[in-house]
Write a protein that holds these residues in place. Structure first.
Motif, PDB file in Angstrom:
ATOM      1  N   GLU A 264       2.108   5.267   7.904  1.00 39.34           N
ATOM      2  CA  GLU A 264       0.769   4.893   7.470  1.00 39.34           C
ATOM      3  C   GLU A 264      -0.189   6.072   7.478  1.00 39.34           C
ATOM      4  O   GLU A 264      -1.353   5.933   7.160  1.00 39.34           O
ATOM      5  CB  GLU A 264       0.216   3.775   8.376  1.00 39.34           C
ATOM      6  CG  GLU A 264       0.979   2.475   8.233  1.00 39.34           C
ATOM      7  CD  GLU A 264       0.569   1.428   9.261  1.00 39.34           C
ATOM      8  OE1 GLU A 264       0.185   0.337   8.849  1.00 39.34           O
ATOM      9  OE2 GLU A 264       0.645   1.703  10.472  1.00 39.34           O
TER      10      GLU A 264
ATOM     11  N   TYR B  76      -5.445   7.950   7.501  1.00 40.81           N
ATOM     12  CA  TYR B  76      -4.856   6.632   7.269  1.00 40.81           C
ATOM     13  C   TYR B  76      -4.780   6.413   5.758  1.00 40.81           C
ATOM     14  O   TYR B  76      -5.779   6.537   5.060  1.00 40.81           O
ATOM     15  CB  TYR B  76      -5.729   5.570   7.941  1.00 40.81           C
ATOM     16  CG  TYR B  76      -5.271   4.138   7.735  1.00 40.81           C
ATOM     17  CD1 TYR B  76      -3.917   3.821   7.734  1.00 40.81           C
ATOM     18  CD2 TYR B  76      -6.192   3.122   7.558  1.00 40.81           C
ATOM     19  CE1 TYR B  76      -3.504   2.514   7.548  1.00 40.81           C
ATOM     20  CE2 TYR B  76      -5.789   1.813   7.378  1.00 40.81           C
ATOM     21  CZ  TYR B  76      -4.435   1.513   7.371  1.00 40.81           C
ATOM     22  OH  TYR B  76      -4.022   0.214   7.194  1.00 40.81           O
TER      23      TYR B  76
ATOM     24  N   GLU C 137      -4.596   3.907   3.889  1.00 45.88           N
ATOM     25  CA  GLU C 137      -5.359   2.822   3.262  1.00 45.88           C
ATOM     26  C   GLU C 137      -6.850   3.153   3.153  1.00 45.88           C
ATOM     27  O   GLU C 137      -7.480   2.845   2.158  1.00 45.88           O
ATOM     28  CB  GLU C 137      -5.196   1.531   4.072  1.00 45.88           C
ATOM     29  CG  GLU C 137      -3.763   1.093   4.256  1.00 45.88           C
ATOM     30  CD  GLU C 137      -3.322   0.086   3.204  1.00 45.88           C
ATOM     31  OE1 GLU C 137      -4.090  -0.829   2.921  1.00 45.88           O
ATOM     32  OE2 GLU C 137      -2.207   0.244   2.674  1.00 45.88           O
ATOM     33  N   THR C 138      -7.406   3.725   4.203  1.00 43.74           N
ATOM     34  CA  THR C 138      -8.855   3.893   4.230  1.00 43.74           C
ATOM     35  C   THR C 138      -9.306   5.345   4.210  1.00 43.74           C
ATOM     36  O   THR C 138     -10.472   5.623   3.954  1.00 43.74           O
ATOM     37  CB  THR C 138      -9.446   3.271   5.523  1.00 43.74           C
ATOM     38  OG1 THR C 138      -8.886   3.962   6.641  1.00 43.74           O
ATOM     39  CG2 THR C 138      -9.122   1.800   5.636  1.00 43.74           C
TER      40      THR C 138
END
Length: 896
Positions: free
Chosen positions: A169, A175, A177-178
RNA sequence: GAGGGAGUGGCGGAAUUGGCAGACGCGCCGGAUUUAAAAUCCGGCGGCCUUCACCGGCCGUGCGGGUUCGAUCCCCGCCUCCCUCACCA
């Protein structure tokens, strides 16, 4: 009323639900087919048109297989644990379960509007107590097998999220995703011993019908290398003294130091033991435990500085300067076990502690990284492999030349590393051996000397399995005062998530569950002794590791699934989802499945026999020079076809580009809007028609209109709307009579269409199947009379794609049962071939005319007709035919 | 840097045990219908050249070679794009 999807679609959707049309049970009288979508995370923003691309594909297959007589399991559910709901809970001050239910209800409604043939009786959510009870149950099985363990590990800590993340991740220190920054921390964590299954995870890929690229990705991720480990003894004192030190057989990985500090040793892993004679220095990773103890006083300051720098660098993005080699000399030397000579030991960050032994033997002559390092620091480079003499006549690169040469100087390893296989030179007892033989011989020699052994190494690391979050499965374990961890007894599952007042880490940095102080403090039911509960929760991957098994028996309260259901439904026959899960979900789920297999709980080695990735749907976005995005409905073309766009309201020029759909780019297409404007059938059809299912596509409203028009045309074959009328009339052109002689051609087209649609469905060729149906509908359009026999198969062909329209027409044709239960139409192979063929005739490879020949014609007929053609004769310019190539049913080529 | 995949009209894409490149759809052009529009139906649309028109000709599947009677397809060498991994010893 003309074709009106809104008048017919809700009606059929309600009926399918009410009658539980697509609910299935184990039925051993029928062959089974298990079609599965990767179930979604029910986000707050709802579906976009990318989701239903895969869902439509599986739905078409599911309906088609059903019509072919299969007992089709086609379920849907929710991967609903996870961070976004937890964050929304913090924002809105609601329980994550409330947020989750709201999102799930929205997702379900959106999905149901598309008329998918899911068995909604089997709907599950990973957050259901009755579901995560069994996730915990499986965890205990892994715990009992020693596959789930706790360890103090360096983790990826994300301060912004207040949790650790899995290696997968994190990319570039962020990260994925973010984009929040991630740093290294040492913490007690739960780990899954996926490495114990590395070999089987790699070898069992071979039998799977998966995209090759995806299998490659998994192989790379697991990263198997075969080689050997070899032990190097350290000379203390910092001075090379040629005296060979005594070997330390079976030295521990990571190195060891004797009590007297006289001899230390470390082990390296190499895939090229055959080059051991060429090892001119060794390198330890900066974090290697031996670094501190072997570093000599004069070098200590420099080495300490380097190690510190490397540590800080690791926290930033270390990719950037991966080309430039850095390092520091420890002042210590190691004995090359093959040559017996001392070689310097360096510290460098190009050696990673986490892979192999964290130490390498450097062979700069035959490894590009070692070569670059040796060049940078002036270390000696020795050639120990020469190229094999290449066969005469074969061209090749500089490093391949050397036919007939006996000298080893044909490649210059001072210039560049020679990494290919060859023949050993300057290598004592290995000289003259091929790389393969030398590798074997050296490995044997190391074993005999007690200095090493053959070893297989994997890149795959154990799976970090805990998260500092609330909205996940609690670990069913108890920490006792004596430091041991024991499972919660099976009969006490599920271990429920306790209510807490705030979904944030505690002030002292403990996970949110630590707020449930009364829950945390408990007693061991077996002994009555005090115990503490685990405050970490499981990662989102846990629930998705086995949901396909719960779908086969979702209401079972005594077991996660029954043996009976498992033996009937498994494995999944077709699994469709995004390629983004190539190495995460798909690897974790395979791992759990293999553990379950070893426990005798499932009977297949692999869960997903056939897997396909649906492509990503992208769309145009519109952006001002300033970067500000605008919604597509707020912009217009300056002139039709100009390609220049401006904001309607302000006239400001905007650029347009094709991008991945995202809220921030204002280019998300919501399926609800498409259904509202064109209906679910058109939506489904367009998802299939946009292109091959595995490639992506650009969403274009015009394209939806195109398939909508096609459905209208198909509709009008059955119903006509007289001027001014509001109700449809049965098309008077439809007649109950046998197919007439002038309709033989169209009858053949029908059979060819059935054949092609059937064949295309078998290979998920949805776009070409639809195109063939368009051809057929176009051919029927405008005919004065339409015998029923030519029309009847059409709704059945269409029904997997446009099931609502198909049901409506089917009912109007007088059928009392659902088309979903109708048999798939058969074709007559005899009607799929033409009696007469049109054959191209070439002269010297160029098409000059076509001729018509009977399918039974022999070659002589082809030749006679071809040569008789006026156009062919003209092209031959009176020259005699040298040769006439006749390929029956294909082509004639006249050579002059 | 390594591995994998892909380059075909204005656009999405068809077609390969090597046999008429461009199915189907979008878009565009023209026609019918209509008071008009929408909708619908019919026809046309790779480029260049030739022709009043018909009929023709040449070129054309990223680029350059090769094999073959024949190549979008096979082989060799390049270019570009996408994806994955990225010092894994």
């Amino acid at each position: 009323m003309p074709y009106d999807p809104h008048a017919i679609e809700p009606k059929w959707q309600e009926r399918w639900l009410r009658e539980k049309t697509f609910s299935v049970q184990v039925d051993r009288s029928k062959p089974k087919y298990y079609v599965l979508d990767m179930f979604p995370y029910p986000s707050g923003s709802g579906l976009h048109v990318g989701h239903p691309k895969g869902y439509t594909a599986t739905d078409v297959i599911s309906r088609w297989k059903r019509m072919q007589g299969f007992n089709v399991l086609h379920p849907m559910g929710w991967d609903a644990f996870g961070l976004p709901a937890e964050r929304a809970a913090v924002r809105e001050n609601l329980h994550p379960a409330v947020i989750t239910k709201r999102n799930v209800d929205n997702f379900r409604k959106q999905i149901q509007r598309l008329g998918f043939a899911y068995d909604w009786e089997r709907e599950v959510s990973t957050t259901d107590v009755e579901y995560y009870k069994w996730t915990q149950w499986i965890f205990l099985k892994l715990f009992e097998k020693g596959l789930a363990y706790q360890a103090q590990v360096a983790v990826n800590w994300c301060p912004a999220l207040g949790t650790v993340l899995a290696n997968e991740e994190v990319q570039d220190g962020k990260y994925v995703e973010t984009g929040d920054p991630v740093e290294k921390r040492s913490m007690r964590q739960w780990m899954m011993k996926i490495t114990a299954y590395a070999e089987r995870l790699i070898s069992d890929l071979d039998g799977l019908d998966w995209p090759e690229s995806l299998k490659e990705m998994q192989r790379h991720w697991i990263g198997k290398s075969c080689g050997a480990e070899a032990t190097f003894t350290v000379q203390s004192g910092g001075k090379p003294s040629g005296a060979p030190a005594s070997a330390m057989p079976g030295a521990a990985v990571g190195g060891s130091v004797s009590a007297a500090n006289a001899t230390a040793s470390f082990t390296v892993f190499t895939t090229r033991p055959d080059t051991l004679f060429g090892a001119t220095y060794c390198v330890l990773a900066p974090e290697h435990p031996l670094v501190a103890s072997i570093t000599a006083s004069p070098q200590r300051a420099a080495v300490d500085a380097y190690v510190t720098a490397a540590k800080n660098k690791a926290e930033r993005d270390r990719m950037a300067d991966s080309k430039e080699k850095t390092g520091a000399f420890t002042g210590a030397f190691a004995i090359n076990p093959a040559t017996g000579k001392p070689i310097p030991i360096w510290v460098a960050d190009y050696v990673l502690l986490g892979y192999g032994t964290g130490a390498i033997m450097a062979v700069p002559g035959h490894d590009v990284r070692d070569h670059a390092f040796a060049k940078a620091f002036g270390l000696p480079i020795v050639q120990v492999v020469k190229p094999v003499a290449s066969p005469a006549g074969s061209g090749g690169s500089a490093n391949d030349v050397g036919a007939g040469g006996t000298s080893a100087a044909i490649v210059d390893v001072q210039q560049a590393a020679f990494c290919a296989d060859g023949v050993a030179v300057n290598s004592g007892f290995l000289d003259g051996k091929s790389t393969a033989d030398a590798t074997t011989a050296m490995t044997q020699w190391l074993e005999q000397q007690g200095l090493g052994r053959a070893r297989v190494q994997y890149k795959l690391r154990d799976w970090l399995f805990s998260r500092q979050r609330y909205w996940g499965e609690p670990f069913p374990v108890l920490h006792l005062e004596d430091g041991t961890t024991v499972p919660v007894p099976y009969d006490q599952l599920p271990l429920l998530l306790p209510p807490i007042d705030e979904y944030k880490p505690t002030a002292d940095g403990q996970p949110p569950l630590a707020r449930a102080t009364e829950w945390v403090k408990t007693t061991d039911p077996r002994t009555g002794k005090p115990a503490l509960r685990e405050t970490n929760t499981m990662p989102q991957w846990a629930g998705s590791c086995w949901y396909y098994l719960r779908f086969i028996d979702p209401k079972n309260i005594t077991a996660p699934w029954s043996k009976e259901a498992e033996s009937y439904w498994m494995p999944v026959d077709l699994y469709v989802g995004g390629v983004e899960h190539a190495v995460l979900h798909l690897l974790y789920a395979r791992f759990w499945h293999k553990v379950l297999f070893d426990l005798g709980l499932v009977t297949t080695k692999e869960p997903f026999q056939k897997l396909r990735n649906q492509g990503m749907i992208v769309a145009a976005s519109f952006q001002e020079a300033s970067g500000k995005y605008h919604y597509p409905e707020d912009v217009e073309e300056t002139a039709p076809g100009s390609g220049q766009w401006r904001v309607k309201a302000s006239g400001v020029a905007v650029s347009t580009q094709i991008e991945k759909m995202s809220k921030s780019r204002y280019n998300v297409v919501n399926p609800d809007d498409v259904v509202r404007d064109y209906g679910a059938d058109s939506m489904r059809l367009y998802e299939c028609f946009i292109g091959p299912m595995e490639s992506g596509g650009v969403w274009q409203t015009n394209g939806v209109e195109g398939v909508y028009r096609f459905l209208e045309r198909a509709w009008r074959l059955f119903f006509i709307t007289p001027k001014g009328a509001t109700t449809d009339l049965w098309n008077p052109a439809i007649v109950d009579r046998a197919i007439g002689p002038d309709e033989k051609e169209i009858e053949k087209l029908l059979h060819k269409t059935i054949q092609k649609v059937t064949a295309d469905l078998a290979v998920l060729g949805f776009n070409t199947a639809i195109s063939q149906m368009m051809v057929y509908v176009n051919a029927l359009t405008g005919r004065e009379t339409l015998p029923r026999a030519l029309l009847e198969p059409l709704p059945r062909l269409l029904s997997p794609f446009a099931p609502h329209l198909a049901e409506e027409v089917w009912a109007a044709l007088g059928n009392k049962t659902l088309i979903a239960d109708a048999p798939w139409p058969a074709f007559d192979p005899a009607l799929c071939v033409d009696d007469e063929l049109e054959i191209a005739v070439q002269v010297n490879g160029k098409v000059r005319d076509t001729i018509k020949v009977l399918i039974t014609a022999d070659q002589a007929v082809y030749q006679r007709l071809a040569l008789a053609s006026e156009k062919v004769q003209r092209a031959m310019e009176g020259k005699p035919a040298k040769k006439v190539i006749v390929v029956p049913k294909k082509i004639v080529n006249v050579i002059v």
